[in-house]
Design a protein around this motif. Structure first.
Motif, PDB file in Angstrom:
ATOM      1  N   LEU A  62       0.838  -1.192   0.000  1.00  0.00           N
ATOM      2  CA  LEU A  62       0.000   0.000   0.000  1.00  0.00           C
ATOM      3  C   LEU A  62       0.875   1.245   0.000  1.00  0.00           C
ATOM      4  O   LEU A  62       1.735   1.409   0.866  1.00  0.00           O
ATOM      5  CB  LEU A  62      -0.887   0.011   1.255  1.00  0.00           C
ATOM      6  N   SER A  63       0.657   2.102  -0.966  1.00  0.00           N
ATOM      7  CA  SER A  63       1.348   3.384  -1.024  1.00  0.00           C
ATOM      8  C   SER A  63       0.354   4.438  -0.537  1.00  0.00           C
ATOM      9  O   SER A  63      -0.675   4.682  -1.161  1.00  0.00           O
ATOM     10  CB  SER A  63       1.789   3.681  -2.453  1.00  0.00           C
ATOM     11  N   ILE A  64       0.684   5.046   0.605  1.00  0.00           N
ATOM     12  CA  ILE A  64      -0.227   5.974   1.286  1.00  0.00           C
ATOM     13  C   ILE A  64       0.168   7.420   0.995  1.00  0.00           C
ATOM     14  O   ILE A  64       1.361   7.751   0.965  1.00  0.00           O
ATOM     15  CB  ILE A  64      -0.193   5.711   2.817  1.00  0.00           C
ATOM     16  N   LYS A  65      -0.812   8.268   0.801  1.00  0.00           N
ATOM     17  CA  LYS A  65      -0.536   9.697   0.621  1.00  0.00           C
ATOM     18  C   LYS A  65       0.164  10.206   1.887  1.00  0.00           C
ATOM     19  O   LYS A  65      -0.269   9.884   3.002  1.00  0.00           O
ATOM     20  CB  LYS A  65      -1.832  10.475   0.422  1.00  0.00           C
ATOM     21  N   PHE A  72      -3.719   6.414   8.334  1.00  0.00           N
ATOM     22  CA  PHE A  72      -3.574   5.013   7.944  1.00  0.00           C
ATOM     23  C   PHE A  72      -3.086   4.176   9.121  1.00  0.00           C
ATOM     24  O   PHE A  72      -3.620   3.097   9.386  1.00  0.00           O
ATOM     25  CB  PHE A  72      -2.602   4.867   6.765  1.00  0.00           C
ATOM     26  N   LEU A 132      -9.678   3.174   3.581  1.00  0.00           N
ATOM     27  CA  LEU A 132      -8.423   3.055   2.845  1.00  0.00           C
ATOM     28  C   LEU A 132      -8.446   3.775   1.503  1.00  0.00           C
ATOM     29  O   LEU A 132      -7.452   4.396   1.117  1.00  0.00           O
ATOM     30  CB  LEU A 132      -8.087   1.571   2.638  1.00  0.00           C
ATOM     31  N   ASN A 133      -9.551   3.716   0.797  1.00  0.00           N
ATOM     32  CA  ASN A 133      -9.602   4.314  -0.547  1.00  0.00           C
ATOM     33  C   ASN A 133      -9.149   5.766  -0.572  1.00  0.00           C
ATOM     34  O   ASN A 133      -8.446   6.173  -1.480  1.00  0.00           O
ATOM     35  CB  ASN A 133     -11.001   4.182  -1.140  1.00  0.00           C
ATOM     36  N   LEU A 136      -5.018   6.149  -0.241  1.00  0.00           N
ATOM     37  CA  LEU A 136      -4.073   5.570  -1.195  1.00  0.00           C
ATOM     38  C   LEU A 136      -3.515   6.587  -2.184  1.00  0.00           C
ATOM     39  O   LEU A 136      -4.255   7.370  -2.773  1.00  0.00           O
ATOM     40  CB  LEU A 136      -4.742   4.439  -1.973  1.00  0.00           C
ATOM     41  N   GLN A 138      -1.737   5.371  -4.747  1.00  0.00           N
ATOM     42  CA  GLN A 138      -1.858   4.601  -5.986  1.00  0.00           C
ATOM     43  C   GLN A 138      -2.558   3.296  -5.667  1.00  0.00           C
ATOM     44  O   GLN A 138      -2.741   2.957  -4.501  1.00  0.00           O
ATOM     45  CB  GLN A 138      -0.493   4.357  -6.616  1.00  0.00           C
ATOM     46  N   ALA A 139      -2.923   2.584  -6.695  1.00  0.00           N
ATOM     47  CA  ALA A 139      -3.624   1.307  -6.499  1.00  0.00           C
ATOM     48  C   ALA A 139      -2.717   0.320  -5.752  1.00  0.00           C
ATOM     49  O   ALA A 139      -1.514   0.286  -5.983  1.00  0.00           O
ATOM     50  CB  ALA A 139      -4.027   0.727  -7.845  1.00  0.00           C
ATOM     51  N   PRO A 140      -3.301  -0.479  -4.876  1.00  0.00           N
ATOM     52  CA  PRO A 140      -2.498  -1.475  -4.148  1.00  0.00           C
ATOM     53  C   PRO A 140      -1.940  -2.545  -5.094  1.00  0.00           C
ATOM     54  O   PRO A 140      -2.534  -2.839  -6.125  1.00  0.00           O
ATOM     55  CB  PRO A 140      -3.497  -2.120  -3.180  1.00  0.00           C
TER      56      PRO A 140
END
Length: 151
Positions: A62-65, A72, A132-133, A136, A138-140
């Motif tokens: 998972l790439s988190i903002k 998160f 979570l949406n 993110l 980017q897409a997981p």
């Protein structure tokens, strides 16, 4: 059997040669992800695996903002312990990528597919996924590796 061993040795030799070429050029290949335990989350935990062929394994990167990182961490913390206590959970750990404070890998190992499906249907998992949406960047990336038992 001899063909399989020969193919394995060929792959090993070719891999070693490729690595030697990169090292000789000063360009040693680096793995795409270096993981570490996330300092602000509970330590990794696991149970003994008695039937590896039946397990369901999931790795999700998972790439988190950056602005959503703390949110998160709080959200995944709310999922960790209930998941670890769930029937059939063998491993539920969260790792942080060493070179990216906003990249995490969730490693799940369930006794079987029905146990994983029950986990996905829980209210705490549904609440986490709904949050979570918006976090993110980017897409997981998801991997579902099968157990490989070496003879």
């Amino acid at each position: 059997m001899k063909k399989r061993k020969a193919a394995w040795w060929v792959a090993l030799i070719l891999g070693a040669l490729a690595l030697g070429v990169f090292v000789a050029r000063g360009q040693a290949p680096t793995p795409p992800y270096h993981l570490q335990a996330a300092a602000d989350l509970p330590a990794p935990a696991s149970q003994t695996i008695t039937t590896p062929g039946d397990t369901t394994n999931t790795l999700v990167r998972l790439s988190i903002k950056p602005a959503q990182r703390q949110r998160f961490v709080e959200a995944i913390r709310g999922v960790l312990e209930p998941s670890r206590q769930a029937e059939g959970c063998l491993v539920f750990d969260v790792y942080q990528q060493r070179d990216d404070a906003n990249a995490f890998v969730v490693y799940e190992r369930w006794a079987d597919a029905p146990a994983h499906q029950r986990h996905l249907a829980t209210p705490y998992t549904a609440a986490f996924l709904a949050q979570l949406n918006g976090m993110l960047a980017q897409a997981p990336e998801t991997l579902e590796p099968r157990d490989l038992v070496m003879p």
